[in-house]
Design a protein around this motif. Structure first.
Motif, mmCIF file in Angstrom:
data_model
loop_
_atom_site.group_PDB
_atom_site.id
_atom_site.type_symbol
_atom_site.label_atom_id
_atom_site.label_comp_id
_atom_site.label_asym_id
_atom_site.label_seq_id
_atom_site.Cartn_x
_atom_site.Cartn_y
_atom_site.Cartn_z
ATOM 1 N N GLU A 159 -3.544 2.266 11.897
ATOM 2 C CA GLU A 159 -4.840 2.858 12.237
ATOM 3 C C GLU A 159 -5.967 2.217 11.421
ATOM 4 O O GLU A 159 -7.012 1.850 11.950
ATOM 5 C CB GLU A 159 -4.764 4.352 11.929
ATOM 6 C CG GLU A 159 -5.826 5.185 12.605
ATOM 7 C CD GLU A 159 -5.646 6.647 12.186
ATOM 8 O OE1 GLU A 159 -6.595 7.212 11.626
ATOM 9 O OE2 GLU A 159 -4.512 7.175 12.374
ATOM 10 N N ILE A 160 -5.715 2.024 10.130
ATOM 11 C CA ILE A 160 -6.736 1.437 9.244
ATOM 12 C C ILE A 160 -7.046 0.001 9.687
ATOM 13 O O ILE A 160 -8.205 -0.390 9.817
ATOM 14 C CB ILE A 160 -6.253 1.442 7.773
ATOM 15 C CG1 ILE A 160 -6.156 2.884 7.268
ATOM 16 C CG2 ILE A 160 -7.195 0.623 6.892
ATOM 17 C CD1 ILE A 160 -5.432 3.025 5.922
ATOM 18 N N GLU B 263 -0.503 5.130 9.408
ATOM 19 C CA GLU B 263 -1.840 5.083 8.780
ATOM 20 C C GLU B 263 -2.316 3.639 8.645
ATOM 21 O O GLU B 263 -3.478 3.328 8.906
ATOM 22 C CB GLU B 263 -1.782 5.737 7.393
ATOM 23 C CG GLU B 263 -1.629 7.242 7.446
ATOM 24 C CD GLU B 263 -1.185 7.851 6.100
ATOM 25 O OE1 GLU B 263 -1.318 9.066 5.954
ATOM 26 O OE2 GLU B 263 -0.691 7.100 5.214
ATOM 27 N N THR B 264 -1.409 2.759 8.269
ATOM 28 C CA THR B 264 -1.772 1.350 8.094
ATOM 29 C C THR B 264 -2.254 0.762 9.413
ATOM 30 O O THR B 264 -3.282 0.077 9.478
ATOM 31 C CB THR B 264 -0.557 0.543 7.574
ATOM 32 O OG1 THR B 264 -0.117 1.126 6.359
ATOM 33 C CG2 THR B 264 -0.923 -0.906 7.333
ATOM 34 N N SER C 252 0.835 -1.202 0.000
ATOM 35 C CA SER C 252 0.000 0.000 0.000
ATOM 36 C C SER C 252 0.868 1.248 0.000
ATOM 37 O O SER C 252 2.060 1.190 0.323
ATOM 38 C CB SER C 252 -0.891 -0.014 1.246
ATOM 39 O OG SER C 252 -1.395 1.271 1.502
ATOM 40 N N ALA D 297 -11.438 3.883 2.019
ATOM 41 C CA ALA D 297 -12.139 4.918 2.775
ATOM 42 C C ALA D 297 -11.176 6.004 3.253
ATOM 43 O O ALA D 297 -11.563 7.154 3.436
ATOM 44 C CB ALA D 297 -12.877 4.298 3.967
ATOM 45 N N LYS D 298 -9.927 5.636 3.458
ATOM 46 C CA LYS D 298 -8.931 6.625 3.907
ATOM 47 C C LYS D 298 -8.175 7.240 2.735
ATOM 48 O O LYS D 298 -7.160 7.921 2.909
ATOM 49 C CB LYS D 298 -7.914 5.963 4.849
ATOM 50 C CG LYS D 298 -8.504 5.519 6.170
ATOM 51 C CD LYS D 298 -8.501 6.666 7.171
ATOM 52 C CE LYS D 298 -8.997 6.135 8.512
ATOM 53 N NZ LYS D 298 -9.796 7.097 9.250
ATOM 54 N N GLY D 299 -8.634 6.914 1.518
ATOM 55 C CA GLY D 299 -7.970 7.470 0.342
ATOM 56 C C GLY D 299 -6.590 6.878 0.090
ATOM 57 O O GLY D 299 -5.736 7.504 -0.543
ATOM 58 N N LYS D 300 -6.372 5.666 0.637
ATOM 59 C CA LYS D 300 -5.079 5.008 0.425
ATOM 60 C C LYS D 300 -5.254 3.856 -0.567
ATOM 61 O O LYS D 300 -6.276 3.158 -0.545
ATOM 62 C CB LYS D 300 -4.531 4.460 1.747
ATOM 63 C CG LYS D 300 -4.213 5.544 2.750
ATOM 64 C CD LYS D 300 -3.059 6.383 2.237
ATOM 65 C CE LYS D 300 -2.990 7.731 2.949
ATOM 66 N NZ LYS D 300 -1.993 8.627 2.331
ATOM 67 N N ALA E 17 -11.453 -0.522 3.778
ATOM 68 C CA ALA E 17 -10.887 0.312 4.841
ATOM 69 C C ALA E 17 -9.786 1.218 4.285
ATOM 70 O O ALA E 17 -9.717 2.406 4.616
ATOM 71 C CB ALA E 17 -10.349 -0.567 5.966
ATOM 72 N N PHE E 18 -8.945 0.658 3.420
ATOM 73 C CA PHE E 18 -7.893 1.485 2.806
ATOM 74 C C PHE E 18 -8.505 2.531 1.883
ATOM 75 O O PHE E 18 -8.131 3.701 1.909
ATOM 76 C CB PHE E 18 -6.882 0.612 2.051
ATOM 77 C CG PHE E 18 -5.785 0.076 2.935
ATOM 78 C CD1 PHE E 18 -4.574 0.744 3.028
ATOM 79 C CD2 PHE E 18 -5.974 -1.071 3.694
ATOM 80 C CE1 PHE E 18 -3.560 0.277 3.856
ATOM 81 C CE2 PHE E 18 -4.969 -1.549 4.516
ATOM 82 C CZ PHE E 18 -3.757 -0.873 4.604
ATOM 83 N N ALA F 36 0.117 3.708 2.002
ATOM 84 C CA ALA F 36 -0.088 4.323 3.319
ATOM 85 C C ALA F 36 1.211 4.248 4.125
ATOM 86 O O ALA F 36 2.071 3.419 3.849
ATOM 87 C CB ALA F 36 -1.199 3.588 4.061
#
Ligand code: ADP
Ligand code: MG
Length: 334
Positions: A241-242, A238-239, A232, A286-289, A283-284, A234
């Motif tokens: 957290e996701i 960030e990872t 990814s 949704a966070k734009g990743k 999930a990724f 991210a």
């Protein structure tokens, strides 16, 4: 056919075989699988009456190997780890010697020798000195002597060790063939070999029986995919957290490939790995990743083997011989 009950062998305060109990039924090929030092040879030596036990019983067709060794041993043909071949003899001479030791005489001896020479395909070398034979042929001679006397059970201790790949295949084929007419027990520390030949597997580690099942069941139960590998863009933070928002993740292992790319190994205990994959995907997103790669990984048989044998101290088996559920979750912790 063979019943082993609470078999224990101690050398001083070292326990080589620790309270083994299992049943061998007629007409199957059984594999004793375990790393070196697991206690396979010791167990086989006791089952064949070549070594005494500290505790426990072995019965072959009802005959106790310690109390009625002659009757019990007649039912077993054994190829030990280091077969006592006489290098100066020819296979024919050697087989005659072993056949006589097993009580065969005259026409019957001759007939059986011909039979086992044919079965193990050593016609071409039967008059050569054993010292001049390849390891593969020597192993066949060893198997031929085990077959003399027409025993119901053939026990082979690591018959493929030290052979080249072609010889290994030939010996495996021979073992499979013998399985059609005999009950065969053979040992190996190679998982794929046991899987390829046996219809029942006994996994032995540190002298204990830690699993007893059909190879396909062991595989089904223990080899479901349990790891998702993603790449990814991210960051590690960030990872983390996701993934924190997703259930059934039991372990993650991150590796930053460079400043912008991360690879994560995610292990799950969910029955349906695709649901977890889907949850991770969204999930990724949704966070734009972006998920740049995603793949599923099965625990491989070697992993399971290592896991089972290393954790053998706290692994338990059920009365019917199958691995307990606790093992499954431990295994998926690989
Ligand atoms: P495997 O055949 O699975 O490799 P073995 O049955 O040969 O294992 O050995 C099991 C364990 O018992 C090993 O740790 C080995 O060192 C030990 N052992 C075997 N024979 C003896 C002996 N005669 N004295 C002491 N320890 C032994
Ligand atoms: Mg051994």
């Amino acid at each position: 056919m063979i019943s082993v009950e609470h078999l224990t062998k101690r050398y001083g305060d070292f326990t080589a075989v620790d309270d083994l109990t299992f049943e061998i039924n007629e007409g199957h090929v059984y594999g004793f699988l375990g790393p070196n030092g697991a206690g396979k040879s010791t167990t086989m030596n006791i089952m064949t009456g070549c070594l005494s036990a500290t505790e426990g019983h072995v019965r072959i067709d009802g005959y106790d190997i310690f109390e009625e060794p002659n009757k019990a041993k007649k039912l077993i043909g054994y190829l030990p780890e280091q077969p006592p071949l006489y290098l100066n003899e020819t296979p024919l001479e050697y087989l005659r010697f072993v056949g006589e030791a097993k009580g065969l005489r005259g026409a019957e001896l001759k007939k059986q020798i011909e039979q086992v020479i044919h079965q193990t395909r050593i016609e071409d070398v039967k008059n050569r000195r054993i010292s001049s034979l390849s390891k593969g042929y020597r192993q066949r001679v060893g198997i031929a002597q085990a077959l003399l006397g027409n025993p119901k059970v053939i026990i082979l201790d690591e018959p493929t060790v030290g052979l080249d790949p072609i010889q290994i295949i030939e010996i495996r084929d021979l073992v499979k063939e013998l399985g059609q007419t005999h009950t065969v027990i053979f040992s190996s520390h190679i998982l794929s070999e046991v899987q390829a030949i046996c219809d029942q597997v006994l996994i032995i580690a540190k002298g204990k029986l830690i699993a007893f099942d059909k190879p396909e069941n062991l595989e089904k139960r223990l080899l479901a995919p349990n790891e998702i590998i993603i790449t990814s863009d991210a960051t590690a933070e960030e990872t983390k957290e996701i993934l924190a928002g997703i259930d059934h993740i039991i372990d993650t292992n991150m590796e930053e490939k460079d400043t912008k790319i991360i690879e994560v190994h995610i292990r799950t205990d969910h029955d349906n790995i695709y649901e977890i994959s889907r949850a991770i995907f969204f999930a990724f997103a949704a966070k734009g990743k972006a998920l740049l790669e995603m793949s599923l990984k099965k625990a491989n048989l070697e992993d399971i083997f290592i896991e089972l044998t290393e954790k053998s101290d706290d692994t338990e088996i059920l009365e019917n011989g199958t691995v307990m559920e606790t093992t499954k979750s431990e295994v998926s912790d690989v």
